[in-house]
Design an enzyme around this catalytic site. Structure first.
Site, mmCIF file in Angstrom:
data_model
loop_
_atom_site.group_PDB
_atom_site.id
_atom_site.type_symbol
_atom_site.label_atom_id
_atom_site.label_comp_id
_atom_site.label_asym_id
_atom_site.label_seq_id
_atom_site.Cartn_x
_atom_site.Cartn_y
_atom_site.Cartn_z
ATOM 1 N N TYR A 132 34.790 -28.083 21.563
ATOM 2 C CA TYR A 132 35.820 -29.095 22.290
ATOM 3 C C TYR A 132 36.344 -28.462 23.736
ATOM 4 O O TYR A 132 36.694 -27.078 23.451
ATOM 5 C CB TYR A 132 37.251 -29.378 21.426
ATOM 6 C CG TYR A 132 38.044 -30.016 22.329
ATOM 7 C CD1 TYR A 132 38.064 -31.512 22.362
ATOM 8 C CD2 TYR A 132 39.506 -29.642 22.469
ATOM 9 C CE1 TYR A 132 38.961 -32.190 22.955
ATOM 10 C CE2 TYR A 132 40.481 -30.334 23.052
ATOM 11 C CZ TYR A 132 40.341 -31.496 23.425
ATOM 12 O OH TYR A 132 41.188 -32.412 24.113
ATOM 13 N N ASP A 147 34.268 -21.080 27.989
ATOM 14 C CA ASP A 147 35.382 -21.852 27.532
ATOM 15 C C ASP A 147 36.201 -20.892 26.787
ATOM 16 O O ASP A 147 36.113 -20.825 25.638
ATOM 17 C CB ASP A 147 35.313 -23.067 27.191
ATOM 18 C CG ASP A 147 36.567 -23.819 26.733
ATOM 19 O OD1 ASP A 147 37.518 -23.308 26.921
ATOM 20 O OD2 ASP A 147 36.691 -25.051 26.619
ATOM 21 N N LYS A 150 46.359 -21.976 27.163
ATOM 22 C CA LYS A 150 47.106 -21.267 26.046
ATOM 23 C C LYS A 150 47.937 -20.054 26.390
ATOM 24 O O LYS A 150 48.786 -19.980 27.291
ATOM 25 C CB LYS A 150 46.111 -21.186 24.908
ATOM 26 C CG LYS A 150 45.779 -22.423 24.474
ATOM 27 C CD LYS A 150 44.945 -22.577 23.164
ATOM 28 C CE LYS A 150 44.285 -24.107 23.026
ATOM 29 N NZ LYS A 150 44.756 -24.946 22.202
HETATM 30 N N1 PLP Z 1 39.037 -25.688 25.754
HETATM 31 C C1 PLP Z 1 39.180 -25.470 24.458
HETATM 32 C C2 PLP Z 1 38.499 -24.295 23.747
HETATM 33 C C3 PLP Z 1 40.479 -25.670 23.571
HETATM 34 O O1 PLP Z 1 40.660 -25.222 22.278
HETATM 35 C C4 PLP Z 1 41.313 -26.646 24.236
HETATM 36 C C5 PLP Z 1 42.471 -27.114 23.454
HETATM 37 O O2 PLP Z 1 42.739 -26.988 22.511
HETATM 38 C C6 PLP Z 1 41.134 -27.165 25.499
HETATM 39 C C7 PLP Z 1 39.830 -26.708 26.243
HETATM 40 C C8 PLP Z 1 42.067 -28.136 26.258
HETATM 41 O O3 PLP Z 1 42.987 -27.401 26.562
HETATM 42 P P1 PLP Z 1 44.453 -28.356 26.808
HETATM 43 O O4 PLP Z 1 44.821 -28.903 25.333
HETATM 44 O O5 PLP Z 1 45.366 -27.215 27.308
HETATM 45 O O6 PLP Z 1 44.112 -29.174 28.108
#
Ligand code: PLP
Length: 441
Positions: A146, A247, A275
């Site tokens: 994700y 990511d 985060k």
């Molecule tokens: N990338 C990863 C690996 C994530 O775990 C998340 C959210 O949990 C995101 C991107 C998206 O981040 P946000 O919820 O701050 O938009």
């Protein structure tokens, strides 16, 4: 140990549903996959959440990752309070943005970094940059990874996977309504931890691929740990001219000061953060090779902007968090020790109760899949999907009723913080023994 009352959460949930879709501002909070009433949280301190009915829970969500130091940490609170005295948003550059960028580039080796407001913005912007830099259209992602909710990333393999003669050519249907197939068609999907599939996809389509984006340790299918041969295949994608985009929104500053990338010896071209980098306030960032980052406006032709980007309160919280982590390098060892003890305690509790469980863990990220396979053997999204989600939901409710707030989905990681001590570990393992054993509360 806990009050079983949920009266106030129930009342708030009803009010919320009248004015907000599903009553929540992010889907997993609604407890849809585990059932029951989502607890509305009044406050959070250290390792604990307290709900509107005054029930306290040992928290394993940590706001889905950011709260690595625990809630309401005094240093972070003070940093935000100090920033607050200077105003909440300038719309012009400030010193804290420079300080945080200097710190992030020093800790991670990125040449440049740009701050945004969420992980979604970070990945979306990094992929636009990769397309702008390479002049190519396609991106590759992995099934079950994700990367936030930008249109082109709400795509996974599933039944939409098309196979060619080599059985590897991934092109997939959108996984959300509202994402046009034309967008989804620019996202190619491969299987995580399948180096042969990735090699074959890149052999066929590599010349058209702008970026391969991946979670270096997956948290969003439950925890999946990359195999060494998959990491090698990831590095090979660079030979095609595609950019490797890590990511690290979840793993950045959690698995080490240089994230999973540092831990695994990865060398991505670009990295996305979120985060922890905002210390509990809304921040995301992307960064990496200076020659690539210099394509971002106003330096270069790839547009990306934000009214609240570099917000002084958010920068203050991020700076204080990263500085506190850097000043206490032993924290990663302590997080590891706690989470390892949690894993072995869960293992023993499940065994004692005869409940099949398979545990994946890296550092302070852990998922206990309800499945009868050895620990560590769940490697792909398809593996994870074989879990007994009903069994998990029952166990989750058993934990909640005993004052432990686990992640309300089988396909999520839990997050341990520096505020978790032996006391919380004992409470958790006692709850786990009873919950696996099906003992009534
Ligand atoms: N990338 C990863 C690996 C994530 O775990 C998340 C959210 O949990 C995101 C991107 C998206 O981040 P946000 O919820 O701050 O938009």
């Amino acid at each position: 140990m806990t009050s079983s009352t949920t009266t106030r959460s129930e009342a708030l949930f009803e009010r919320a549903r009248a004015v907000t879709p599903g009553g929540v501002n992010s889907p997993v909070r609604a407890f849809k996959s585990v059932g029951g009433v989502p607890r509305f949280i009044r406050e959070a301190h250290g390792a604990y959440l307290t709900d509107m009915d005054d029930t306290r829970y040992v928290d394993y969500i940590g706001s889905w990752g950011p709260m690595i130091l625990g809630h309401d940490h005094p240093t972070i609170r003070e940093a935000i309070a100090t920033a607050l005295t200077g105003g909440t948003s300038f719309g012009a550059p400030g010193e804290r943005e420079v300080e945080l960028a200097e710190l992030v580039t020093r800790l991670t080796g990125a040449g440049r970094v740009r701050f945004v407001n969420s992980g979604t913005e970070a990945t979306m912007s990094a992929l636009r940059l990769a397309r702008g830099f390479t002049g190519r259209k396609f991106i590759v992602k992995f099934r079950g990874n994700y990367h936030g909710h930008a249109d082109g990333l709400l795509v996974e393999a599933g039944s939409g996977l098309l196979t060619n003669a080599e059985g590897v050519l991934g092109s997939a249907a959108p996984s959300s309504a509202g994402v046009p197939e034309e967008y989804a068609s620019l996202t190619l999907v491969s299987e995580y931890n399948d180096p042969a599939a990735l090699d074959a996809l890149m052999r066929l389509r590599g010349h058209e691929v702008a970026a391969v984006i991946f979670e270096p340790v997956v948290g969003n299918a439950g925890v999946l740990v990359p195999t060494p041969d998959f990491l090698e295949a990831l590095h090979r994608v660079k030979a095609s001219g595609a950019l490797l985009v890590a990511d690290e929104v979840m793993t950045g500053f959690r698995l080490s000061l240089n994230g999973a990338t540092g831990l695994l010896g990865l060398e991505p071209d670009l990295t996305c953060w979120g985060k922890i980098i905002g210390g509990g306030l809304p921040v995301g960032a992307y960064g990496g090779r200076a020659d690539v980052m210099d394509f971002v406006s106003p330096q270069g032709p790839v547009y990306q902007a934000g009214t609240l980007s570099g917000n002084p309160l958010a920068m203050a919280a991020g700076l204080a968090t990263l500085q506190t982590l850097e000043a206490d390098p032993g924290i990663y060892g302590r997080l590891e020790a706690y989470t390892a003890a949690l894993a072995s305690g869960l293992r023993a509790a499940a065994d004692e109760a005869g409940v099949p469980v398979s545990i994946n863990r890296v550092g302070s990220m852990l998922t206990a899949f309800h499945q009868d396979v050895p620990d560590g053997s769940i490697r792909t999204y398809a593996d994870a999907a074989r879990s007994d989600t009903t069994g998990f939901a029952t166990w989750f409710q058993g934990m909640l009723a005993r004052g432990v707030y686990w992640a309300p989905s089988q396909f999520e990681s839990i997050f341990v913080s520096g505020a978790h001590t032996d006391r919380e570990l004992n409470v958790t393992l006692e709850a786990a023994r009873s919950a696996y054993g099906g003992t009534p509360v």
